[in-house]
Design a protein around this motif. Sequence first.
Motif, mmCIF file in Angstrom:
data_model
loop_
_atom_site.group_PDB
_atom_site.id
_atom_site.type_symbol
_atom_site.label_atom_id
_atom_site.label_comp_id
_atom_site.label_asym_id
_atom_site.label_seq_id
_atom_site.Cartn_x
_atom_site.Cartn_y
_atom_site.Cartn_z
ATOM 1 N N LEU A 114 -9.086 2.755 12.532
ATOM 2 C CA LEU A 114 -8.205 3.815 11.621
ATOM 3 C C LEU A 114 -7.266 2.994 10.805
ATOM 4 C CD1 LEU A 114 -6.909 7.040 13.208
ATOM 5 C CD2 LEU A 114 -5.207 5.351 12.023
ATOM 6 N N GLY A 115 -7.373 3.706 9.555
ATOM 7 C CA GLY A 115 -6.121 3.283 8.672
ATOM 8 C C GLY A 115 -5.356 4.147 8.118
ATOM 9 N N VAL A 116 -4.097 4.023 7.552
ATOM 10 C CA VAL A 116 -3.149 5.019 7.335
ATOM 11 C C VAL A 116 -2.865 4.691 5.868
ATOM 12 C CG1 VAL A 116 -1.258 6.263 7.477
ATOM 13 C CG2 VAL A 116 -2.253 5.481 9.700
ATOM 14 N N TRP A 117 -2.964 5.678 4.911
ATOM 15 C CA TRP A 117 -2.502 5.596 3.563
ATOM 16 C C TRP A 117 -1.364 6.331 3.091
ATOM 17 C CZ3 TRP A 117 -1.577 8.499 -0.609
ATOM 18 C CH2 TRP A 117 -1.807 8.001 -1.834
ATOM 19 N N GLY A 118 -0.385 5.866 2.747
ATOM 20 C CA GLY A 118 0.788 6.442 2.229
ATOM 21 C C GLY A 118 1.344 6.213 0.864
ATOM 22 N N MET A 119 1.966 7.216 0.273
ATOM 23 C CA MET A 119 2.717 7.068 -1.079
ATOM 24 C C MET A 119 4.119 7.311 -1.167
ATOM 25 S SD MET A 119 1.553 8.756 -4.683
ATOM 26 C CE MET A 119 2.642 8.890 -6.160
ATOM 27 N N ASP A 120 4.810 6.669 -1.699
ATOM 28 C CA ASP A 120 6.329 6.323 -1.624
ATOM 29 C C ASP A 120 6.994 6.951 -0.448
ATOM 30 O OD1 ASP A 120 6.519 9.550 -1.886
ATOM 31 O OD2 ASP A 120 5.794 9.286 -4.013
ATOM 32 N N LEU A 121 7.555 7.928 -0.330
ATOM 33 C CA LEU A 121 8.250 8.340 1.175
ATOM 34 C C LEU A 121 7.107 8.236 2.423
ATOM 35 C CD1 LEU A 121 11.202 9.287 1.991
ATOM 36 C CD2 LEU A 121 10.337 11.399 2.065
ATOM 37 N N SER A 122 5.923 8.750 2.071
ATOM 38 C CA SER A 122 4.801 8.708 3.066
ATOM 39 C C SER A 122 4.407 7.438 3.372
ATOM 40 C CB SER A 122 3.762 9.692 2.703
ATOM 41 O OG SER A 122 4.089 11.014 2.611
ATOM 42 N N ILE A 140 -2.228 0.919 4.181
ATOM 43 C CA ILE A 140 -1.932 0.936 2.697
ATOM 44 C C ILE A 140 -0.701 1.566 2.047
ATOM 45 C CG2 ILE A 140 -2.876 1.738 0.359
ATOM 46 C CD1 ILE A 140 -5.779 1.410 1.468
ATOM 47 N N ALA A 141 0.452 0.869 1.664
ATOM 48 C CA ALA A 141 1.474 1.485 1.268
ATOM 49 C C ALA A 141 1.486 1.363 -0.279
ATOM 50 C CB ALA A 141 2.698 0.689 2.125
ATOM 51 N N ARG A 142 1.141 2.424 -0.850
ATOM 52 C CA ARG A 142 1.291 2.471 -2.327
ATOM 53 C C ARG A 142 2.608 3.000 -2.884
ATOM 54 N NH1 ARG A 142 -2.688 6.316 -5.817
ATOM 55 N NH2 ARG A 142 -4.544 4.902 -5.096
ATOM 56 N N PHE A 143 3.374 2.081 -3.559
ATOM 57 C CA PHE A 143 4.637 2.428 -4.062
ATOM 58 C C PHE A 143 5.620 2.714 -3.091
ATOM 59 C CE2 PHE A 143 1.747 4.007 -7.750
ATOM 60 C CZ PHE A 143 1.210 2.702 -8.222
ATOM 61 N N LEU A 274 0.389 -8.266 -1.044
ATOM 62 C CA LEU A 274 0.820 -7.583 -2.249
ATOM 63 C C LEU A 274 0.085 -7.498 -3.600
ATOM 64 C CD1 LEU A 274 3.479 -6.050 -3.702
ATOM 65 C CD2 LEU A 274 4.367 -8.278 -4.018
ATOM 66 N N VAL A 275 -0.074 -6.495 -4.024
ATOM 67 C CA VAL A 275 -0.813 -6.381 -5.256
ATOM 68 C C VAL A 275 -0.038 -5.621 -6.307
ATOM 69 C CG1 VAL A 275 -2.159 -4.401 -4.641
ATOM 70 C CG2 VAL A 275 -2.853 -5.990 -6.508
ATOM 71 N N ARG A 276 0.099 -6.066 -7.719
ATOM 72 C CA ARG A 276 1.029 -5.106 -8.676
ATOM 73 C C ARG A 276 -0.238 -4.645 -9.596
ATOM 74 N NH1 ARG A 276 6.736 -8.174 -8.893
ATOM 75 N NH2 ARG A 276 6.886 -6.943 -10.989
ATOM 76 N N VAL A 277 0.035 -3.467 -9.797
ATOM 77 C CA VAL A 277 -0.986 -2.841 -10.863
ATOM 78 C C VAL A 277 -0.187 -2.425 -11.913
ATOM 79 C CG1 VAL A 277 -2.585 -2.124 -9.020
ATOM 80 C CG2 VAL A 277 -0.771 -0.712 -9.808
ATOM 81 N N PRO A 278 -0.718 -2.374 -13.310
ATOM 82 C CA PRO A 278 0.005 -1.903 -14.588
ATOM 83 C C PRO A 278 0.164 -0.415 -14.489
ATOM 84 C CG PRO A 278 -2.092 -2.553 -15.164
ATOM 85 C CD PRO A 278 -1.885 -2.898 -13.557
ATOM 86 N N SER A 279 0.806 0.272 -13.763
ATOM 87 C CA SER A 279 0.886 1.625 -13.861
ATOM 88 C C SER A 279 2.368 2.314 -13.421
ATOM 89 C CB SER A 279 0.032 2.166 -12.512
ATOM 90 O OG SER A 279 -0.058 3.636 -12.521
ATOM 91 N N SER A 280 2.659 3.545 -13.793
ATOM 92 C CA SER A 280 3.886 4.249 -13.483
ATOM 93 C C SER A 280 3.469 4.847 -12.076
ATOM 94 C CB SER A 280 4.422 5.146 -14.192
ATOM 95 O OG SER A 280 3.275 6.058 -14.579
ATOM 96 N N HIS A 281 4.217 5.632 -11.446
ATOM 97 C CA HIS A 281 4.661 6.153 -10.078
ATOM 98 C C HIS A 281 3.388 7.194 -10.292
ATOM 99 C CE1 HIS A 281 6.069 6.481 -6.143
ATOM 100 N NE2 HIS A 281 5.890 7.795 -6.244
ATOM 101 N N TYR A 282 3.234 7.990 -10.869
ATOM 102 C CA TYR A 282 2.315 9.055 -10.601
ATOM 103 C C TYR A 282 0.933 8.893 -11.525
ATOM 104 C CZ TYR A 282 6.490 11.207 -8.441
ATOM 105 O OH TYR A 282 7.457 11.344 -7.564
ATOM 106 N N ALA A 283 0.902 7.969 -12.451
ATOM 107 C CA ALA A 283 -0.138 7.667 -13.410
ATOM 108 C C ALA A 283 -1.215 7.449 -12.431
ATOM 109 C CB ALA A 283 0.179 6.944 -14.514
ATOM 110 N N ALA A 284 -1.104 6.490 -11.113
ATOM 111 C CA ALA A 284 -2.162 6.094 -10.327
ATOM 112 C C ALA A 284 -2.949 7.266 -9.603
ATOM 113 C CB ALA A 284 -1.529 5.030 -9.422
#
Length: 305
Positions: A114-122, A140-143, A274-284
């Motif tokens: 089991l994995g957990v994916w979350g974005m910003d606060l999540s 996976i902790a995206r932004f 850690l990976v850095r992507v050329p994106s803004s917060h919501y564009a991804a």
Amino acid sequence: MSGSHARRGKPSRYAFSTRDVGIDGRQAHLFTPDRPTDAPVVVLAPGAGLPWRPTLEATAERFAERGYAALAFDHRGFGSVDGDRLLSPGRQRADLDAAIEAARDAPEVDGDRLGVWGMDLSAGTALAAAADSFAVDAVIARFPVLDGATLLPSWLRPRLRGLTRGVADYPASALGRLRGVDADERGVRVPLFGDASEVAAVAATGAARDVRDLLGREPGTTPARSLVKLQRHDLSSVVADVNCPTLFVAGEHDEVAPPEAVSAASESVRDASLVRVPSSHYAALAGVELERTLNHELAFLDAEL
């Protein structure tokens, strides 16, 4: 978002199936690949103030196409779940814990992977869940946002105005409840999203515009006490207890979760990439940026689950 699907080729519905899953009287949505028959499962937690369907459906479909089951859900008060749209980190953590249990119990998946994916606060909530439970095998902790105060207006005057309204909202909401006012109208309310100089729960340059474009509508308001709850929320000391493989994703142009803060957070986790992507917060969440970001996330899941 449908346009971006068409450009890349939306996954065939013959490659996966979907069904509703009950969670404490609410409905989550499980995407299950046809192969393998005992797929590992990833729980998808929406970003702050966002419903899952317009923001995470494309991600869930791509996970299922790759061979992962994906459980997507709305936090209480958002999307398909009626309520006041309160941004409460504690309540969202309880929602995530319930979703993890539902995912583990689903008969068509391998709940032991089991994995957990979350974005910003999540994403911060996902890291906290992993720190507290051996049931989580990868995160996976995206932004990610670990300190809720960083979501609030960066300018002092709108921040103080927002927090003052937040304090006033507690008695006003209680009075509205006694009078039978609808949950999404009672008390003192502020915009969910706004620019850095505005009173809003999530205040960053372009945030309101980007979310409006993503949802195709105005994102609405939240009880002002959301700002008080965010001001008090800090998981910075929790991430050191995460003991499973973790992928931190930083956006080079992210105004909500600056890449420097994401990089610093990743250094606190023992088994972190850690990976850095050329994106803004919501564009991804759509289009080319979604594809680019998902490629990194899927490669991580392939290695860990």
